[in-house]
Design an enzyme around this catalytic site. Structure first.
Site, PDB file in Angstrom:
ATOM      1  N   GLY A  11       0.869  -1.218   0.069  1.00  0.00           N
ATOM      2  CA  GLY A  11       0.052  -0.036  -0.076  1.00  0.00           C
ATOM      3  C   GLY A  11       0.830   1.202  -0.012  1.00  0.00           C
ATOM      4  O   GLY A  11       2.075   1.240   0.658  1.00  0.00           O
ATOM      5  N   CYS A  73       1.640  -8.658  -6.287  1.00  0.00           N
ATOM      6  CA  CYS A  73       2.475  -9.506  -7.066  1.00  0.00           C
ATOM      7  C   CYS A  73       2.494 -10.911  -6.248  1.00  0.00           C
ATOM      8  O   CYS A  73       3.400 -11.437  -5.768  1.00  0.00           O
ATOM      9  CB  CYS A  73       3.846  -9.046  -7.317  1.00  0.00           C
ATOM     10  SG  CYS A  73       4.812 -10.242  -8.610  1.00  0.00           S
ATOM     11  N   ASP A 103       5.353  -5.061   5.987  1.00  0.00           N
ATOM     12  CA  ASP A 103       5.960  -6.225   6.472  1.00  0.00           C
ATOM     13  C   ASP A 103       5.800  -7.346   5.287  1.00  0.00           C
ATOM     14  O   ASP A 103       6.989  -7.886   5.120  1.00  0.00           O
ATOM     15  CB  ASP A 103       5.205  -6.809   7.438  1.00  0.00           C
ATOM     16  CG  ASP A 103       3.444  -6.801   7.032  1.00  0.00           C
ATOM     17  OD1 ASP A 103       2.965  -6.397   6.151  1.00  0.00           O
ATOM     18  OD2 ASP A 103       2.846  -7.420   8.235  1.00  0.00           O
ATOM     19  N   ASP A 129       2.827  -0.443  11.812  1.00  0.00           N
ATOM     20  CA  ASP A 129       2.683  -2.008  12.576  1.00  0.00           C
ATOM     21  C   ASP A 129       3.854  -2.934  12.311  1.00  0.00           C
ATOM     22  O   ASP A 129       3.822  -4.109  12.531  1.00  0.00           O
ATOM     23  CB  ASP A 129       1.551  -2.722  11.878  1.00  0.00           C
ATOM     24  CG  ASP A 129       1.724  -2.895  10.288  1.00  0.00           C
ATOM     25  OD1 ASP A 129       2.528  -2.386   9.898  1.00  0.00           O
ATOM     26  OD2 ASP A 129       1.083  -3.871   9.758  1.00  0.00           O
ATOM     27  N   ARG A 162     -25.425  14.086  18.281  1.00  0.00           N
ATOM     28  CA  ARG A 162     -25.313  12.572  17.953  1.00  0.00           C
ATOM     29  C   ARG A 162     -23.899  11.819  18.691  1.00  0.00           C
ATOM     30  O   ARG A 162     -23.179  12.697  19.263  1.00  0.00           O
ATOM     31  CB  ARG A 162     -25.217  12.547  16.541  1.00  0.00           C
ATOM     32  CG  ARG A 162     -26.145  13.098  15.716  1.00  0.00           C
ATOM     33  CD  ARG A 162     -26.068  13.136  14.116  1.00  0.00           C
ATOM     34  NE  ARG A 162     -27.185  13.417  13.389  1.00  0.00           N
ATOM     35  CZ  ARG A 162     -26.944  13.776  12.035  1.00  0.00           C
ATOM     36  NH1 ARG A 162     -25.530  14.000  11.551  1.00  0.00           N
ATOM     37  NH2 ARG A 162     -27.940  14.209  11.419  1.00  0.00           N
ATOM     38  N   ARG A 171      -5.614  -2.414  10.232  1.00  0.00           N
ATOM     39  CA  ARG A 171      -5.699  -3.858  10.391  1.00  0.00           C
ATOM     40  C   ARG A 171      -5.697  -4.433  11.708  1.00  0.00           C
ATOM     41  O   ARG A 171      -6.662  -4.204  12.595  1.00  0.00           O
ATOM     42  CB  ARG A 171      -4.565  -4.653   9.520  1.00  0.00           C
ATOM     43  CG  ARG A 171      -4.843  -4.187   7.961  1.00  0.00           C
ATOM     44  CD  ARG A 171      -3.860  -5.086   7.347  1.00  0.00           C
ATOM     45  NE  ARG A 171      -2.471  -4.752   7.471  1.00  0.00           N
ATOM     46  CZ  ARG A 171      -1.280  -5.501   6.797  1.00  0.00           C
ATOM     47  NH1 ARG A 171      -1.653  -6.411   6.182  1.00  0.00           N
ATOM     48  NH2 ARG A 171      -0.312  -5.140   7.165  1.00  0.00           N
ATOM     49  N   GLN A 215     -23.213  15.173  22.832  1.00  0.00           N
ATOM     50  CA  GLN A 215     -22.292  14.708  21.660  1.00  0.00           C
ATOM     51  C   GLN A 215     -21.136  13.841  21.960  1.00  0.00           C
ATOM     52  O   GLN A 215     -20.603  14.133  23.254  1.00  0.00           O
ATOM     53  CB  GLN A 215     -21.986  15.665  20.688  1.00  0.00           C
ATOM     54  CG  GLN A 215     -21.038  16.960  21.013  1.00  0.00           C
ATOM     55  CD  GLN A 215     -19.766  16.526  21.175  1.00  0.00           C
ATOM     56  OE1 GLN A 215     -19.252  15.544  20.446  1.00  0.00           O
ATOM     57  NE2 GLN A 215     -18.697  17.121  21.940  1.00  0.00           N
TER      58      GLN A 215
END
Length: 319
Positions: A11, A73, A103, A129, A162, A171, A215
């Site tokens: 990414g 890939c 990673d 991460d 709200r 992740r 809120q």
């Protein structure tokens, strides 16, 4: 080292271009030819390599994404694909490779190193991460993107009284949610590292509502579940009006922060320096504000240590 190559994989992350720029210019400064590999390991296997110049990386330090582009890939996971990539590198007479990514990309660097080809990993992922380094390139920008969204959403949340749930990326790592939640004053932070109690969250929201707080903002890491589903449960249990927003890939884009540009520049230069010293199978990182390198196998074997103190602080300050 007479000729090296650089690629970005996995990414995209803000700051990757700054890292590519550092690799190219630091290499050229020391008399090394530098080649850019288009589309990550896929482009490497296909021989999509192009010599880069000082001008090739001009005016890119502020740009998000990656000018070298990236692609998944699956073929590179297999030994056949790895050997094909090494053959391409040998044909182009490349002496060393800098791989910028997360990673999965580091596993590719490890595979090449294990087969005798010098490869250095530079951590470029918004998830933060990778356990061996305090921060990865792109995390700070993604964090600030999330924080900006929290500030904007709090305005409309206050106007309509709200509970707003904001789903962020990460992740299995909740750092974006934790850091942005603490910085944004969230009333609750749901992350994969800590099991949450939905009833306790609902109790807290009802208590806040009863004392006049109309809120609330809740941060949800994508590894926990969807903000929409959790919002529906909260509405069902409390009767409070809820809305959910998923930030998605907006967190990956945008001009990198000063912190990410500096980190990428330092790490990119360090990667070339390591290759010049004859080292291989290494990764670059930052720890206690110091840039360092370590063995790639050791880095990948390290387990993430969750920042319990920061999480507890967020809990305390959100009462």
């Amino acid at each position: 080292m007479k000729r090296i190559a650089v690629l970005t994989s996995g990414g995209d992350a803000p700051g990757m271009n700054a890292a590519v720029r550092a690799v190219v210019r630091y290499g050229i400064y020391h008399g090394i030819q530098v080649y850019g590999v288009k589309r990550g390991f896929k482009g490497l296997m296909e021989g999509d390599l192009h010599e880069m110049t000082i001008s090739s990386v001009g005016d890119i330090i502020h740009r998000g994404g990656t000018i070298l582009r990236s692609a998944r890939c699956p073929e590179f996971i297999e030994e056949e694909g790895q050997l094909k990539a090494i053959n391409v590198l040998e044909v182009f007479k490349i002496d060393g490779l800098v791989i910028i990514g997360g990673d999965g990309s580091f596993m590719g660097a490890k595979a090449l190193s294990d087969k005798g080809f010098p490869a250095i990993g530079v951590p470029g992922t918004i998830d933060n991460d990778l356990a061996y380094t305090d921060f990865t390139i792109g995390f700070d920008t993604a964090l600030n993107t999330a924080l900006d969204a929290i500030s904007k959403l709090r305005d409309t949340t206050s106007s309509h009284e709200r509970v707003t749930l904001i789903e962020v990326m990460g992740r299995n790592c909740g750092d974006i949610a934790l850091y942005s939640g603490l910085a944004g004053g969230a009333e609750a932070i749901l992350i994969p590292e800590v099991k949450y109690d939905i009833d306790e969250i609902c109790k807290k929201l009802i208590s806040s509502n009863n004392r006049g707080k109309t809120q609330s903002i809740i941060l949800v890491a994508e590894g926990v579940g969807t903000a929409a589903e959790i919002g529906d449960i909260i509405h069902e249990k409390t009767g409070l009006e809820t809305r959910s927003t998923t930030l998605g890939h907006i967190q990956r884009g945008g001009s990198p922060t000063a912190k990410d540009r500096l980190l990428a520049s330092q790490m990119g230069a360090m990667a070339v320096k390591i290759l010049m010293e004859g080292k291989s199978s290494r990764v670059v990182g930052i720890r206690k504000n110091e840039i360092f390198d370590m063995e790639i196998h050791e880095a990948l074997d390290m387990k993430n240590e969750f920042d319990t103190e920061m999480y507890e602080l967020a809990q305390i300050l959100s009462i």
